[in-house]
Scaffold this motif. Structure first.
Motif, PDB file in Angstrom:
ATOM      1  N   THR A 168       0.867  -1.179   0.000  1.00 24.09           N
ATOM      2  CA  THR A 168       0.000   0.000   0.000  1.00 24.09           C
ATOM      3  C   THR A 168       0.903   1.226   0.000  1.00 24.09           C
ATOM      4  OG1 THR A 168      -1.755  -1.142   1.191  1.00 24.09           O
ATOM      5  CG2 THR A 168      -1.768   1.265   1.284  1.00 24.09           C
ATOM      6  N   VAL A 169       0.656   2.135  -0.936  1.00 22.89           N
ATOM      7  CA  VAL A 169       1.478   3.333  -1.079  1.00 22.89           C
ATOM      8  C   VAL A 169       0.604   4.551  -0.831  1.00 22.89           C
ATOM      9  CG1 VAL A 169       2.976   4.641  -2.625  1.00 22.89           C
ATOM     10  CG2 VAL A 169       2.871   2.162  -2.808  1.00 22.89           C
ATOM     11  N   TRP A 170       1.040   5.402   0.084  1.00 17.05           N
ATOM     12  CA  TRP A 170       0.311   6.639   0.377  1.00 17.05           C
ATOM     13  C   TRP A 170       0.468   7.608  -0.774  1.00 17.05           C
ATOM     14  CZ3 TRP A 170      -2.851   5.620   4.034  1.00 17.05           C
ATOM     15  CH2 TRP A 170      -2.486   4.731   5.055  1.00 17.05           C
ATOM     16  N   ARG A 171      -0.602   8.259  -1.128  1.00 17.15           N
ATOM     17  CA  ARG A 171      -0.544   9.250  -2.212  1.00 17.15           C
ATOM     18  C   ARG A 171       0.371  10.420  -1.846  1.00 17.15           C
ATOM     19  NH1 ARG A 171      -4.214   8.768  -6.488  1.00 17.15           N
ATOM     20  NH2 ARG A 171      -5.743   7.129  -6.131  1.00 17.15           N
ATOM     21  N   SER A 172       0.607  10.625  -0.572  1.00 15.62           N
ATOM     22  CA  SER A 172       1.498  11.699  -0.128  1.00 15.62           C
ATOM     23  C   SER A 172       2.971  11.330  -0.305  1.00 15.62           C
ATOM     24  CB  SER A 172       1.222  12.028   1.343  1.00 15.62           C
ATOM     25  OG  SER A 172       1.469  10.890   2.151  1.00 15.62           O
ATOM     26  N   ASN A 173       3.245  10.172  -0.900  1.00 13.58           N
ATOM     27  CA  ASN A 173       4.618   9.724  -1.095  1.00 13.58           C
ATOM     28  C   ASN A 173       4.864   9.416  -2.580  1.00 13.58           C
ATOM     29  OD1 ASN A 173       7.183   8.724  -0.867  1.00 13.58           O
ATOM     30  ND2 ASN A 173       6.713   7.283   0.770  1.00 13.58           N
ATOM     31  N   PRO A 174       4.920  10.456  -3.433  1.00 12.99           N
ATOM     32  CA  PRO A 174       5.072  10.213  -4.867  1.00 12.99           C
ATOM     33  C   PRO A 174       6.404   9.568  -5.249  1.00 12.99           C
ATOM     34  CG  PRO A 174       5.241  12.561  -4.395  1.00 12.99           C
ATOM     35  CD  PRO A 174       4.821  11.884  -3.114  1.00 12.99           C
ATOM     36  N   ARG A 175       7.456   9.789  -4.465  1.00 10.01           N
ATOM     37  CA  ARG A 175       8.746   9.148  -4.777  1.00 10.01           C
ATOM     38  C   ARG A 175       8.645   7.638  -4.639  1.00 10.01           C
ATOM     39  NH1 ARG A 175      13.771  11.675  -1.824  1.00 10.01           N
ATOM     40  NH2 ARG A 175      14.729  10.011  -3.024  1.00 10.01           N
ATOM     41  N   ALA A 176       7.973   7.181  -3.584  1.00  6.86           N
ATOM     42  CA  ALA A 176       7.807   5.737  -3.404  1.00  6.86           C
ATOM     43  C   ALA A 176       6.961   5.168  -4.543  1.00  6.86           C
ATOM     44  CB  ALA A 176       7.168   5.431  -2.060  1.00  6.86           C
ATOM     45  N   GLU A 235      -3.581  -1.719  -8.405  1.00  6.44           N
ATOM     46  CA  GLU A 235      -4.726  -2.627  -8.415  1.00  6.44           C
ATOM     47  C   GLU A 235      -5.963  -1.984  -7.800  1.00  6.44           C
ATOM     48  OE1 GLU A 235      -4.777  -6.634  -8.222  1.00  6.44           O
ATOM     49  OE2 GLU A 235      -3.427  -6.463  -9.928  1.00  6.44           O
ATOM     50  N   GLU A 236      -5.762  -1.122  -6.822  1.00  4.10           N
ATOM     51  CA  GLU A 236      -6.875  -0.423  -6.174  1.00  4.10           C
ATOM     52  C   GLU A 236      -6.424   1.007  -5.884  1.00  4.10           C
ATOM     53  OE1 GLU A 236      -8.360  -2.337  -2.613  1.00  4.10           O
ATOM     54  OE2 GLU A 236      -7.883  -4.303  -3.439  1.00  4.10           O
ATOM     55  N   ALA A 237      -7.290   1.951  -6.198  1.00  9.26           N
ATOM     56  CA  ALA A 237      -6.985   3.345  -5.913  1.00  9.26           C
ATOM     57  C   ALA A 237      -8.017   3.880  -4.929  1.00  9.26           C
ATOM     58  CB  ALA A 237      -7.010   4.171  -7.193  1.00  9.26           C
ATOM     59  N   HIS A 238      -7.537   4.493  -3.868  1.00 13.01           N
ATOM     60  CA  HIS A 238      -8.382   5.105  -2.846  1.00 13.01           C
ATOM     61  C   HIS A 238      -7.945   6.558  -2.692  1.00 13.01           C
ATOM     62  CE1 HIS A 238      -9.964   1.151  -1.789  1.00 13.01           C
ATOM     63  NE2 HIS A 238      -8.717   0.717  -1.896  1.00 13.01           N
ATOM     64  N   PRO A 239      -8.731   7.376  -2.035  1.00 11.07           N
ATOM     65  CA  PRO A 239      -8.366   8.798  -1.920  1.00 11.07           C
ATOM     66  C   PRO A 239      -6.999   9.056  -1.286  1.00 11.07           C
ATOM     67  CG  PRO A 239     -10.657   8.487  -1.308  1.00 11.07           C
ATOM     68  CD  PRO A 239     -10.062   7.113  -1.490  1.00 11.07           C
ATOM     69  N   VAL A 240      -6.581   8.253  -0.318  1.00 14.28           N
ATOM     70  CA  VAL A 240      -5.312   8.538   0.356  1.00 14.28           C
ATOM     71  C   VAL A 240      -4.209   7.529   0.060  1.00 14.28           C
ATOM     72  CG1 VAL A 240      -6.373   9.824   2.242  1.00 14.28           C
ATOM     73  CG2 VAL A 240      -6.021   7.372   2.480  1.00 14.28           C
ATOM     74  N   ALA A 241      -4.547   6.409  -0.578  1.00 13.41           N
ATOM     75  CA  ALA A 241      -3.536   5.377  -0.818  1.00 13.41           C
ATOM     76  C   ALA A 241      -3.912   4.530  -2.021  1.00 13.41           C
ATOM     77  CB  ALA A 241      -3.392   4.489   0.414  1.00 13.41           C
ATOM     78  N   TRP A 276       3.073  -6.363  -7.700  1.00 18.05           N
ATOM     79  CA  TRP A 276       4.029  -6.843  -8.701  1.00 18.05           C
ATOM     80  C   TRP A 276       3.792  -8.332  -8.858  1.00 18.05           C
ATOM     81  CZ3 TRP A 276       7.886 -10.554  -8.177  1.00 18.05           C
ATOM     82  CH2 TRP A 276       8.753 -10.683  -9.272  1.00 18.05           C
ATOM     83  N   TYR A 277       3.681  -8.766 -10.100  1.00 23.53           N
ATOM     84  CA  TYR A 277       3.469 -10.184 -10.374  1.00 23.53           C
ATOM     85  C   TYR A 277       4.747 -10.778 -10.947  1.00 23.53           C
ATOM     86  CZ  TYR A 277      -1.447  -9.301  -9.640  1.00 23.53           C
ATOM     87  OH  TYR A 277      -2.646  -8.959  -9.073  1.00 23.53           O
ATOM     88  N   PRO A 278       5.183 -11.914 -10.407  1.00 25.31           N
ATOM     89  CA  PRO A 278       6.392 -12.545 -10.948  1.00 25.31           C
ATOM     90  C   PRO A 278       6.126 -13.049 -12.361  1.00 25.31           C
ATOM     91  CG  PRO A 278       5.378 -13.960  -9.298  1.00 25.31           C
ATOM     92  CD  PRO A 278       4.607 -12.673  -9.306  1.00 25.31           C
ATOM     93  N   PRO A 279       7.188 -13.148 -13.142  1.00 21.97           N
ATOM     94  CA  PRO A 279       7.009 -13.679 -14.495  1.00 21.97           C
ATOM     95  C   PRO A 279       6.400 -15.082 -14.433  1.00 21.97           C
ATOM     96  CG  PRO A 279       9.245 -12.859 -14.165  1.00 21.97           C
ATOM     97  CD  PRO A 279       8.570 -12.827 -12.843  1.00 21.97           C
TER      98      PRO A 279
END
Length: 172
Positions: free
Chosen positions: A130-138, A150-156, A161-164
């Motif tokens: 889960t990546v916070w929208r306040s962290n664009p570098r990550a 896969e899922e977009a929410h207002p704050v995250a 990542w799927y392996p080959p």
């Protein structure tokens, strides 16, 4: 991923976090929260608020991921970060990754993520975060490593990542 581990082609290592690491981990958590640093400058209350929020984070991880593995990231110079990961039945979940401000931007996060991708590929499982929208570098880092939203929410966003895929082998 048990015991101490050195990541290939780097001087980074992982070891299980112990109770002796608690002050470092709390300080590291505080360094990832700029709003706490602003609170400290304004009122001097940040240490107690940071301690409370860090305790909430830890209890939340324990409740949601009771089998999560907590690691300290080390380099020759000492402790530089933390990594919390859960190897679940259907996915590898990166729960928390943080590095000291002094070592950010040096490629260590990328190396840690690539190591997790290798572990996920070996277990034929996706790697989720889960990546916070306040962290664009990550977010940019995850996208550069092949993660998809896969899922977009207002704050995250939940990124995966799927392996080959392994080629199917026909059995006669």
């Amino acid at each position: 991923m048990q015991g101490n581990m050195t990541l290939e082609s780097t001087s980074l290592g992982l070891r299980p976090a112990t109770s002796a690491d608690a002050p470092f981990l709390e300080q590291l958590y505080r360094s990832t929260r700029p709003e706490l640093q602003a609170l400290d400058a304004a009122s001097g209350e940040a240490p107690s608020v940071a301690a409370q929020q860090y305790a909430v984070l830890q209890s939340g991880i324990a409740a949601s991921f009771p089998d999560a593995m907590h690691f300290v990231v080390e380099q020759a110079s000492g402790r530089i970060g933390s990594l919390v990961v859960d190897f679940g039945a259907n996915e590898v979940r990166l729960i928390h990754l943080s590095l000291l401000p002094a070592v950010r931007g040096r490629g260590y996060g990328r190396q840690l993520l690539q190591g997790l991708q290798q572990a996920a590929a070996r277990s034929h499982a996706p790697l989720a975060v889960t990546v916070w929208r306040s962290n664009p570098r990550a977010r940019a880092l995850y996208l550069s490593l092949g993660f998809v939203v896969e899922e977009a929410h207002p704050v995250a966003e939940r990124m995966v990542w799927y392996p080959p895929s392994r080629p199917m082998v026909a059995v006669p």
